[in-house]
Design a protein around this motif. Structure first.
Motif, PDB file in Angstrom:
ATOM      1  N   GLU B 138       0.835  -1.200   0.000  1.00  0.00           N
ATOM      2  CA  GLU B 138       0.000   0.000   0.000  1.00  0.00           C
ATOM      3  C   GLU B 138       0.872   1.252   0.000  1.00  0.00           C
ATOM      4  N   GLN B 139       1.836   1.265   0.925  1.00  0.00           N
ATOM      5  CA  GLN B 139       2.708   2.431   1.083  1.00  0.00           C
ATOM      6  C   GLN B 139       3.548   2.707  -0.150  1.00  0.00           C
ATOM      7  N   THR B 140       3.919   1.638  -0.857  1.00  0.00           N
ATOM      8  CA  THR B 140       4.787   1.820  -2.012  1.00  0.00           C
ATOM      9  C   THR B 140       4.001   1.927  -3.311  1.00  0.00           C
ATOM     10  N   GLY B 141       2.676   1.963  -3.189  1.00  0.00           N
ATOM     11  CA  GLY B 141       1.847   2.120  -4.384  1.00  0.00           C
ATOM     12  C   GLY B 141       1.845   0.891  -5.274  1.00  0.00           C
ATOM     13  N   LEU B 142       2.055  -0.263  -4.690  1.00  0.00           N
ATOM     14  CA  LEU B 142       2.088  -1.485  -5.500  1.00  0.00           C
ATOM     15  C   LEU B 142       0.834  -2.325  -5.317  1.00  0.00           C
ATOM     16  N   ALA B 143      -0.076  -1.865  -4.459  1.00  0.00           N
ATOM     17  CA  ALA B 143      -1.306  -2.620  -4.244  1.00  0.00           C
ATOM     18  C   ALA B 143      -2.016  -2.789  -5.581  1.00  0.00           C
ATOM     19  N   GLY B 144      -2.489  -3.988  -5.827  1.00  0.00           N
ATOM     20  CA  GLY B 144      -3.161  -4.266  -7.092  1.00  0.00           C
ATOM     21  C   GLY B 144      -2.245  -4.903  -8.124  1.00  0.00           C
ATOM     22  N   PHE B 145      -0.938  -4.912  -7.848  1.00  0.00           N
ATOM     23  CA  PHE B 145      -0.002  -5.501  -8.801  1.00  0.00           C
ATOM     24  C   PHE B 145       0.590  -6.817  -8.277  1.00  0.00           C
ATOM     25  N   GLU B 146      -0.038  -7.367  -7.225  1.00  0.00           N
ATOM     26  CA  GLU B 146       0.507  -8.557  -6.576  1.00  0.00           C
ATOM     27  C   GLU B 146       0.762  -9.690  -7.557  1.00  0.00           C
ATOM     28  N   HIS B 147      -0.108  -9.794  -8.572  1.00  0.00           N
ATOM     29  CA  HIS B 147       0.006 -10.962  -9.445  1.00  0.00           C
ATOM     30  C   HIS B 147       0.662 -10.637 -10.772  1.00  0.00           C
ATOM     31  N   PHE B 149       3.873 -10.052 -13.199  1.00  0.00           N
ATOM     32  CA  PHE B 149       5.232 -10.562 -13.270  1.00  0.00           C
ATOM     33  C   PHE B 149       6.197  -9.396 -13.461  1.00  0.00           C
ATOM     34  N   PRO B 150       7.450  -9.570 -13.018  1.00  0.00           N
ATOM     35  CA  PRO B 150       8.400  -8.459 -13.078  1.00  0.00           C
ATOM     36  C   PRO B 150       8.456  -7.768 -14.444  1.00  0.00           C
ATOM     37  N   ARG B 151       8.412  -8.575 -15.522  1.00  0.00           N
ATOM     38  CA  ARG B 151       8.547  -7.943 -16.840  1.00  0.00           C
ATOM     39  C   ARG B 151       7.349  -7.044 -17.173  1.00  0.00           C
ATOM     40  N   GLU B 152       6.278  -7.211 -16.425  1.00  0.00           N
ATOM     41  CA  GLU B 152       5.101  -6.369 -16.677  1.00  0.00           C
ATOM     42  C   GLU B 152       5.137  -5.083 -15.861  1.00  0.00           C
ATOM     43  N   LEU B 153       6.175  -4.914 -15.036  1.00  0.00           N
ATOM     44  CA  LEU B 153       6.267  -3.746 -14.160  1.00  0.00           C
ATOM     45  C   LEU B 153       7.346  -2.793 -14.676  1.00  0.00           C
ATOM     46  N   SER B 154       7.185  -1.512 -14.392  1.00  0.00           N
ATOM     47  CA  SER B 154       8.213  -0.543 -14.772  1.00  0.00           C
ATOM     48  C   SER B 154       9.425  -0.715 -13.863  1.00  0.00           C
ATOM     49  N   GLY B 155      10.551  -0.107 -14.283  1.00  0.00           N
ATOM     50  CA  GLY B 155      11.770  -0.223 -13.492  1.00  0.00           C
ATOM     51  C   GLY B 155      11.578   0.271 -12.065  1.00  0.00           C
ATOM     52  N   GLY B 156      10.867   1.395 -11.929  1.00  0.00           N
ATOM     53  CA  GLY B 156      10.627   1.945 -10.597  1.00  0.00           C
ATOM     54  C   GLY B 156       9.776   1.029  -9.745  1.00  0.00           C
ATOM     55  N   MET B 157       8.768   0.408 -10.372  1.00  0.00           N
ATOM     56  CA  MET B 157       7.907  -0.513  -9.622  1.00  0.00           C
ATOM     57  C   MET B 157       8.697  -1.740  -9.196  1.00  0.00           C
ATOM     58  N   GLN B 158       9.556  -2.223 -10.087  1.00  0.00           N
ATOM     59  CA  GLN B 158      10.373  -3.386  -9.734  1.00  0.00           C
ATOM     60  C   GLN B 158      11.265  -3.060  -8.545  1.00  0.00           C
ATOM     61  N   GLN B 159      11.841  -1.862  -8.570  1.00  0.00           N
ATOM     62  CA  GLN B 159      12.738  -1.484  -7.488  1.00  0.00           C
ATOM     63  C   GLN B 159      11.958  -1.341  -6.180  1.00  0.00           C
ATOM     64  N   ARG B 160      10.741  -0.788  -6.269  1.00  0.00           N
ATOM     65  CA  ARG B 160       9.913  -0.691  -5.053  1.00  0.00           C
ATOM     66  C   ARG B 160       9.595  -2.086  -4.533  1.00  0.00           C
ATOM     67  N   ALA B 161       9.327  -3.007  -5.465  1.00  0.00           N
ATOM     68  CA  ALA B 161       9.035  -4.388  -5.041  1.00  0.00           C
ATOM     69  C   ALA B 161      10.242  -4.985  -4.304  1.00  0.00           C
ATOM     70  N   SER B 162      11.428  -4.690  -4.804  1.00  0.00           N
ATOM     71  CA  SER B 162      12.606  -5.269  -4.146  1.00  0.00           C
ATOM     72  C   SER B 162      12.805  -4.647  -2.768  1.00  0.00           C
ATOM     73  N   ILE B 163      12.385  -3.405  -2.618  1.00  0.00           N
ATOM     74  CA  ILE B 163      12.467  -2.775  -1.298  1.00  0.00           C
ATOM     75  C   ILE B 163      11.449  -3.411  -0.348  1.00  0.00           C
ATOM     76  N   VAL B 164      10.248  -3.648  -0.876  1.00  0.00           N
ATOM     77  CA  VAL B 164       9.236  -4.314  -0.049  1.00  0.00           C
ATOM     78  C   VAL B 164       9.731  -5.695   0.365  1.00  0.00           C
ATOM     79  N   ARG B 165      10.343  -6.404  -0.603  1.00  0.00           N
ATOM     80  CA  ARG B 165      10.868  -7.744  -0.304  1.00  0.00           C
ATOM     81  C   ARG B 165      11.848  -7.689   0.869  1.00  0.00           C
TER      82      ARG B 165
END
Ligand SMILES: Nc1ncnc2c1ncn2[C@@H]1O[C@H](COP(=O)(O)OP(=O)(O)OP(=O)(O)O)[C@@H](O)[C@H]1O
Ligand SMILES: [Mg+2]
Lengths: 288, 276
Positions: B138-147, B149-165
């Motif tokens: 929620e905080q990183t604005g990734l809600a709704g993208f849970e499913h 795949f990385p290639r479907e996400l922008s570079g910034g979203m991927q990086q936010r995902a890695s931070i969440v991880r």
């Protein structure tokens, strides 16, 4: 620092994309898995039109030249025979060839996979053994069948072994290519969460290698089915099989039956292809 | 030995003299045995990082930043010297405490976003903290993208995902290797703000590697400047800018003054090695 894993020791910590071309082994079959499935209505109808064209052109030529049926099977009669005479004897042959193929593929591919996984851990062993695997891939294993018959008698085993020897190296060569894709950053990621070597193998190395493994299975099983049928043509077991039927019908001049049997083999090959295509789509589609 | 004590002192924060060192880098030296001959990547780098401090390691490409960070992560060994975490020598990864964020997002392409975030829990055989992950997404604005795949996400979203991880592990130390290096300037600013916001809540000890001077100043309590190969500690700068930091600050004289000073240190560092 004794616990530092050897696979990460003194590696260059770079994160650049590795060039794709360098990842393929001596034989690159990956084009096979990337064949686009025909999907649009137009594509399907053109596909069917081409088939119909060839089918009726062949029929027309054979009719027009009055080629006798014992020389070349006519398409229409072949299909008729296939539909009408798909009897228990054909089913029996199919099951014999099918089991030879499945058993051979299972044995060969398992050995190939295990060898590939082990060898890629040891660059020296890989360098020394790879040429022999290449030789095995290019050697027609059919030639072994008469020899194995002498050694092992008239059961299914000589053919199973031949199929294993034909398909195994193919699986191995592709799996090796797959396992060689050691993405250092991904391994480091797993390590940073405390992953064991085994976890890294199952959760990083296998998924990374999977697309190439599927390619290996696809090509290996096509090699395998051809080898199974070919082996039966050379020296079938006492159980028969599709290859033996081919030789038998050819000697009788029963070309429609001969054609129908070839049709079975062809359909089998396409089915195998489709199965692995779907597996690849399901499990390895991330690598578009 | 005098070398050691002097560099340790120069790298200590002016404001937190009495604080305990969370991470101590002691005379870290790394010589790679490359095919073409030994490569001297790090030369006796010593520094302390204090609890809840945000330290940026700044240096030009190839000066050994990744080498140092990997050593701090326990991902590879040093040739000489050692790294202490809470006073204990680092002898391998410390998944219980340390989260590593890699150059580029380093997501596993065969897993969707949620599966990527769950990956560390799988490795550790731990229960997945659903609520925490939902909150972080929620905080990183990734809600709704849970499913996705990385290639479907922008570079910034991927990086936010890695931070969440990494954050889902609730690490007390975050080691980040040029996490936003591949992003454009706008996205980078956005990510920096996001990182500071997340950090202001949980206050991990962060070591952040970058080659971008303004990024380093914007984020850090302290900036350690490394010289080009072999990487040595050139200087350490305290960044006295108030928090929370805003993009507007980057246009103010204090910021620009720091920028000039640090740029000077980086350049004199390069000149020194050129002369040698
Ligand atoms: N395995 C290795 N073998 C030989 N040399 C290496 C190896 N790993 C790194 N180096 C060298 O050590 C030096 C430091 O490398 P490092 O990757 O730590 O630099 P860096 O500061 O992270 O650079 P960048 O900003 O480009 O990521 C470089 O000159 C690099 O070429
Ligand atoms: Mg680096």
């Amino acid at each position: 620092m004794s616990q530092v894993p050897t696979e990460l020791r003194d590696e260059i910590p770079t994160f650049e994309e590795r060039p794709v071309a360098a990842e393929h082994g001596p034989i690159d079959w990956s084009a096979l898995t990337h064949v686009q499935g025909a999907r649009s209505a137009l594509e399907v109808s053109v596909l069917i039109a081409i088939f119909a064209g060839i089918f009726f052109l062949l029929q027309g030529i054979l009719d027009w030249t009055h080629t006798p049926t014992y020389v070349f099977p006519k398409p229409i009669e072949t299909v008729k025979t296939f539909v009408n005479d798909f009897t228990t004897s054909e089913l029996h042959s199919l099951s014999v060839t099918g089991s030879e193929f499945l058993a051979g593929l299972a044995i060969g591919s398992t050995a190939g996979l295990v060898l590939a996984a082990l060898l890629t851990q040891k660059p020296f062993a890989e360098k020394v053994i790879a040429p022999y695997v290449l030789v095995m891939v290019t050697t027609p294993m059919l030639a072994l069948v008469p020899l194995l018959r002498l050694l092992l008698g008239f059961g299914l085993w000589p053919i199973i072994i031949t199929v294993a020897l034909a398909s195994g190296p193919m699986v191995m060569i592709n799996a090796t290519t797959g396992f060689r894709r050691t993405d250092l950053a991904k391994i480091a990621l797993a390590r940073s969460y405390g992953a064991s070597t085994l976890q890294i193998f199952w959760k990083i190395r296998i998924p990374l290698a999977l697309p190439m493994i599927v390619v290996g299975y696809m090509v290996g099983s096509i090699f395998g089915i051809l080898t199974a049928v070919g082996s039966e043509m050379v020296a079938a077991s006492n159980q028969g099989g599709l290859g033996k039927d081919l030789v038998y019908y050819a000697s009788l001049g029963d070309m429609p039956q001969f054609g129908a049997t070839i049709l079975i083999v062809a359909i089998l090959g396409v089915l195998i292809y489709i199965v692995f295509y779907l597996i690849g789509k399901r499990w390895a589609s991330w690598e578009a | 030995m005098s070398h050691l004590s002097s560099s340790v002192r120069s790298a200590a924060p002016a404001t937190a003299q009495c604080a305990t060192a969370k991470i101590s880098i002691l005379e870290a030296t790394k010589i790679y045995a490359a095919k073409t001959g030994p490569v001297h990547a790090l030369e006796r780098v010593s520094a302390d990082v204090y609890e809840r401090e945000f330290v940026c390691i700044l240096g030009p490409s190839g000066c050994g930043k990744t080498t140092l960070l990997w050593a701090m992560s326990g991902l590879h060994a040093l040739t000489g010297g050692e790294i202490l975490l809470d006073g204990q020598p680092v002898q391998g990864p410390r998944p219980d405490q340390v989260g590593v964020i890699f150059q580029e997002a380093n997501l596993l392409p065969w897993r969707n976003l949620l599966e990527n975030i769950e990956f560390p829990f799988e490795i550790k055989h731990q229960k997945v903290p659903r609520d925490l992950i939902v909150a972080l997404l929620e905080q990183t604005g990734l809600a709704g993208f849970e499913h996705s795949f990385p290639r479907e996400l922008s570079g910034g979203m991927q990086q936010r995902a890695s931070i969440v991880r990494a954050l889902a592990q609730a690490p007390s130390v975050l080691l980040m290797d040029e996490p936003f290096g591949a992003l454009d300037a706008f996205t980078r600013d956005e990510m920096n703000l996001l990182l500071l916001r997340l950090w202001s809540e949980s206050r991990q000890t962060i070591v952040f590697v970058t080659h971008n001077i303004s990024e380093a100043i914007f984020l850090a309590d302290r900036v350690l400047v490394l010289t080009p190969r072999p990487g040595r500690l050139a200087r350490a700068f305290d960044i006295p800018l108030p928090r929370p930091r805003t993009v507007e600050m980057t246009f103010e004289t204090e910021f620009l003054e720091l920028m000039r000073e640090i740029k000077g240190a980086v350049e004199s560092g390069s000149r020194r090695t050129l002369e040698v």
